[in-house]
Design an enzyme around this catalytic site. Structure first.
Site, PDB file in Angstrom:
ATOM      1  N   TYR A 186       0.776  -1.139  -0.157  1.00 54.15           N
ATOM      2  CA  TYR A 186      -0.084  -0.015   0.105  1.00 54.15           C
ATOM      3  C   TYR A 186       0.979   1.267   0.017  1.00 54.15           C
ATOM      4  CZ  TYR A 186      -3.773   3.312   0.764  1.00 54.15           C
ATOM      5  OH  TYR A 186      -4.835   4.192   0.754  1.00 54.15           O
ATOM      6  N   SER A 199       6.036   8.378  14.813  1.00 51.52           N
ATOM      7  CA  SER A 199       7.518   8.284  14.566  1.00 51.52           C
ATOM      8  C   SER A 199       8.204   8.807  16.053  1.00 51.52           C
ATOM      9  CB  SER A 199       8.199   9.251  13.620  1.00 51.52           C
ATOM     10  OG  SER A 199       7.648   8.993  12.334  1.00 51.52           O
ATOM     11  N   GLN A 237      12.284  14.286  12.919  1.00 52.26           N
ATOM     12  CA  GLN A 237      11.237  13.334  13.328  1.00 52.26           C
ATOM     13  C   GLN A 237      10.025  14.172  13.968  1.00 52.26           C
ATOM     14  OE1 GLN A 237      11.025   9.893  12.922  1.00 52.26           O
ATOM     15  NE2 GLN A 237      12.808  10.601  11.590  1.00 52.26           N
ATOM     16  N   HIS A 281       7.321  15.102  11.317  1.00 50.27           N
ATOM     17  CA  HIS A 281       6.325  13.941  10.690  1.00 50.27           C
ATOM     18  C   HIS A 281       4.817  13.945  11.172  1.00 50.27           C
ATOM     19  CE1 HIS A 281       8.476  10.854   8.192  1.00 50.27           C
ATOM     20  NE2 HIS A 281       9.429  10.927   9.295  1.00 50.27           N
ATOM     21  N   GLU A 299      11.997   3.752  18.308  1.00 48.00           N
ATOM     22  CA  GLU A 299      12.092   3.450  16.959  1.00 48.00           C
ATOM     23  C   GLU A 299      13.429   3.614  16.142  1.00 48.00           C
ATOM     24  OE1 GLU A 299       9.659   5.916  14.517  1.00 48.00           O
ATOM     25  OE2 GLU A 299       9.780   4.310  12.784  1.00 48.00           O
ATOM     26  N   HIS A 300      13.702   4.892  16.454  1.00 50.10           N
ATOM     27  CA  HIS A 300      15.086   5.580  16.099  1.00 50.10           C
ATOM     28  C   HIS A 300      16.157   5.837  17.226  1.00 50.10           C
ATOM     29  CE1 HIS A 300      12.444   6.742  12.518  1.00 50.10           C
ATOM     30  NE2 HIS A 300      13.325   6.031  11.785  1.00 50.10           N
ATOM     31  N   ASP A 314      16.638   6.605   6.520  1.00 55.34           N
ATOM     32  CA  ASP A 314      15.058   6.918   6.017  1.00 55.34           C
ATOM     33  C   ASP A 314      15.096   6.513   4.263  1.00 55.34           C
ATOM     34  OD1 ASP A 314      13.717   7.483   8.069  1.00 55.34           O
ATOM     35  OD2 ASP A 314      13.902   9.583   8.161  1.00 55.34           O
ATOM     36  N   HIS A 370      -3.109 -40.848  19.135  1.00 60.47           N
ATOM     37  CA  HIS A 370      -1.814 -40.464  18.843  1.00 60.47           C
ATOM     38  C   HIS A 370      -0.846 -41.704  18.865  1.00 60.47           C
ATOM     39  CE1 HIS A 370      -3.297 -36.338  18.924  1.00 60.47           C
ATOM     40  NE2 HIS A 370      -2.200 -36.000  18.454  1.00 60.47           N
TER      41      HIS A 370
END
Lengths: 426, 426
Positions: B126, B234, B256, B259, B324-325, B358, B417
């Site tokens: 997407y 972010s 960041q 964003h 995240e970063h 990025d 079994h």
């Protein structure tokens, strides 16, 4: 008895099998959500309260002491201990080959980048209690975590009516290297693992099977912690050629049918006569099974057979169904393995019954169900690691390449992204 | 301006950051669920109807023809094309090292088992439309899928008001080896990929960022297909020592913050004076940014700083936040890398701004947010494969080991079994 259906109806069969995945009712979600909130706020106190309420046992502490643990182990049968030790060795041999390494890429002077592989720090394993004790499940969940390097593997399981745990579970946990056992089950156990209490530390991931309340709780805490897949009903699909033995085929179909009235047992064969023989065997063998009623219900609803023109066609239909367990009861199964695109675990030849994989062979028995083998995998060492990347640019490197970063960032209208390179280049 | 908080409040900060993850409202879920049902039933017709309704364009077909695709590419800037080609090379170099191999374990005569690594067959990406076009996101999602060996990588993106797609997106798709592009966005695009229509084949996995309707649709189709993580706002966390340059630190925090008003920018430093300098730089640099308002909101809510006693302490707090970063703007960052336990991607030293990652450096920019770096990883080649195990026992092997399978199965009260082994041993 297997119901024969025709190739043309394979899409309908696929839809029918998929329809077994049950949505969680709002009632269950609300109940579970309240329990989670209570445990999050009231911690140990809430845990002990629910244990009293649901398991009818009043405990002073949830933690199983070393003394209690060791005492339960002494009650295990010697033959069980011997079989479990061999199973552990086989599971370890197979899973150790899944260990992954990080890497470092030196691109040019002043530029390097890489990926680290780190084990999760803490993992919780849910083990159902009561009469349904599955020591094999303890090995299958805990051993890959330990091989991955998880320092803290804890097990939660509801106490029995005497306030203790089953000897086989105690032994399996010790054998697998589980660090702590807590006597708590249900949604309250999942909440305790996700958020932590005074007694139980929070974990990074929760694995293991459970009833509908446990499944709902896992869904609700997902994101706060990681979870394994939520397993659907068991599935076996047998591809059998002319030489396949009807007695074996029937025995293997029954071994999944006995799990659950929703379990599916499917036969795809090139031999129309085999179908009659298998049906005779199913009647004969199921008549003496302790779980006869479950088997009958399961086969009535989800026992199906299709007669195909070739082994290739059988496998092609199997690929569309993407079964949890696939048996290739054919000559030269290795020649056909390449054709299999979607299957959780594959059992090759006439003698490899699926139950070898459940208990002993070494492959994992926690497998994708409900057609998800199309895009997901068995539980493995991978399930207990995470990967983290790193990047280094020297002053000279950013001076050389900064302009490209500025170009792409500007095209994306992200000026501050461009500036971060720009301030270092000027 | 960053708000200074104290070490003692780090748990509150963590909770505050986690609170940004928004639950999907019932309204959104109902709307999206209806769209999915409509697309499932009415396929192309429903897709075209929603495109008319939401994107205000009437299309004859959703498929982007080769002519249209090529014509759009011709409109790209040369400097953009050059930068993208270099970025592609770097991303490929890094991700190719993630390819995994299967293995075969021969345990003894008559017993072998192994694991196969298979690529997914079809993947849908997407790509958001409108003014916010992110060609870098096309590379980051499509290149790992292609390296994994996915045969059929398709892209969906909403058409612009002229009924076509952005030149940069068209170029990125071609560069990354995308096989088909369809002009469709929103929940209807996710439904089409999950269930298939006359024009669009169903896929095994859907990846890529989108608005809240896209996120809701991905959640709802999960299970029918696989999805990537649903990304939260972010996050950047900078660890800076005495020698860190305030201008650089501020530029990276802003990259960041621009964003999203919900994005977080956190500074952990051993140098109290740096905080003042960074705040001065933030004011100065943000004043001239096109996304000044977003930056101001983001910093006001989620711009925080903590002064620590040592780099080790900074990293320890960072591990609890699991950003995240993570930028390590310190001397000898490689010496401290080992201490980092939880971070999506790590940027080492004073010159490695996060925006290199990025766009250009080669590591993936699709990263775990909201603290999930504790247990999850960046998008990678792993995201587009599945693993399938196999097991073979000969007649002699089951005769030798069948009794152990019977023992464990009997302990678990699963007689069928046990029988599957027993019928082969007698």
């Amino acid at each position: 008895m297997l119901t024969r259906i025709y190739k043309e109806d394979k899409d309908a069969l696929k839809e029918y099998l998929m329809s077994r995945t049950q949505d969680l009712s709002t009632d269950v979600l609300v109940t579970v959500s309240n329990i989670i909130q209570d445990v999050k706020e009231n911690k140990d106190e809430a845990c002990l309260k629910y244990t009293q309420q649901f398991d009818k046992v009043s405990l002073d502490t949830m933690e199983v002491s070393q003394e209690e643990w060791d005492a339960q182990i002494l009650k295990c049968d010697d033959s069980f201990v011997e079989a479990m030790k061999l199973a552990k060795k086989n599971i370890e041999d197979f899973h150790k080959l899944q260990k992954q390494n990080g890497y470092l890429l030196q691109k040019e002077k002043g530029i390097y980048l890489g990926q680290r592989v780190l084990s999760l720090e803490a993992v919780g394993i849910y083990v159902p209690g009561g009469r349904a004790q599955y020591p094999s499940s303890v090995l299958m969940n805990a051993l890959p975590a330990k091989i991955a390097g998880v320092q803290n593997v804890v097990m939660v399981t509801p106490p029995d009516k005497n306030g203790t745990i089953h000897p086989n579970i105690a032994y399996a946990a010790k054998l697998a290297g589980v660090d702590k056992i807590y006597k708590i089950g249900g949604a309250q156990a999942i909440a305790a693992l996700a958020y932590g209490t005074q007694t139980i530390d929070r974990v990074d991931k929760i694995v293991g099977p459970g009833n509908i309340y446990v499944a709902a709780a896992k869904k609700l805490v997902y994101g706060t912690v990681d979870i394994d897949m939520i397993a659907g009903p068991s599935e076996i699909l047998v591809v059998a050629d002319e030489k396949a033995n009807a007695e074996y085929v029937a025995a293997d179909l029954l071994s999944q049918a006995e799990h659950d009235p929703m379990a599916s047992a499917i036969l795809l064969t090139t031999n129309e006569e085999l179908l009659d023989l298998v049906n005779q065997e199913l009647l004969k063998q199921s008549a003496v099974l302790p779980k006869k009623e479950i088997v009958e219900q399961s086969l009535k609803n989800y026992g199906k057979a299709i007669v195909c023109d070739s082994v290739e066609e059988c496998i092609s239909i199997s690929n569309e169904i993407a079964p949890e367990h696939l048996e290739l009861m054919i000559q030269n199964p290795m020649e056909h393995l390449q054709e299999v695109k979607n299957a959780g675990s594959i059992f090759l030849g006439y003698y490899t019954c699926e139950s070898i994989g459940d208990y002993f062979g070494g492959t994992n028995h926690v497998l994708p169900t409900s057609g998800t083998a199309r895009f997901s995998s068995a539980l493995s060492v991978d399930s207990f690691i995470k990967k983290s990347s790193y990047l280094y640019y020297s002053k000279q490197a950013i001076e050389a390449y900064g302009k490209y970063i500025e170009t792409i960032a500007s095209e994306e209208h992200l000026q501050a992204h461009a500036n971060a390179a720009k301030v270092r280049v000027k």
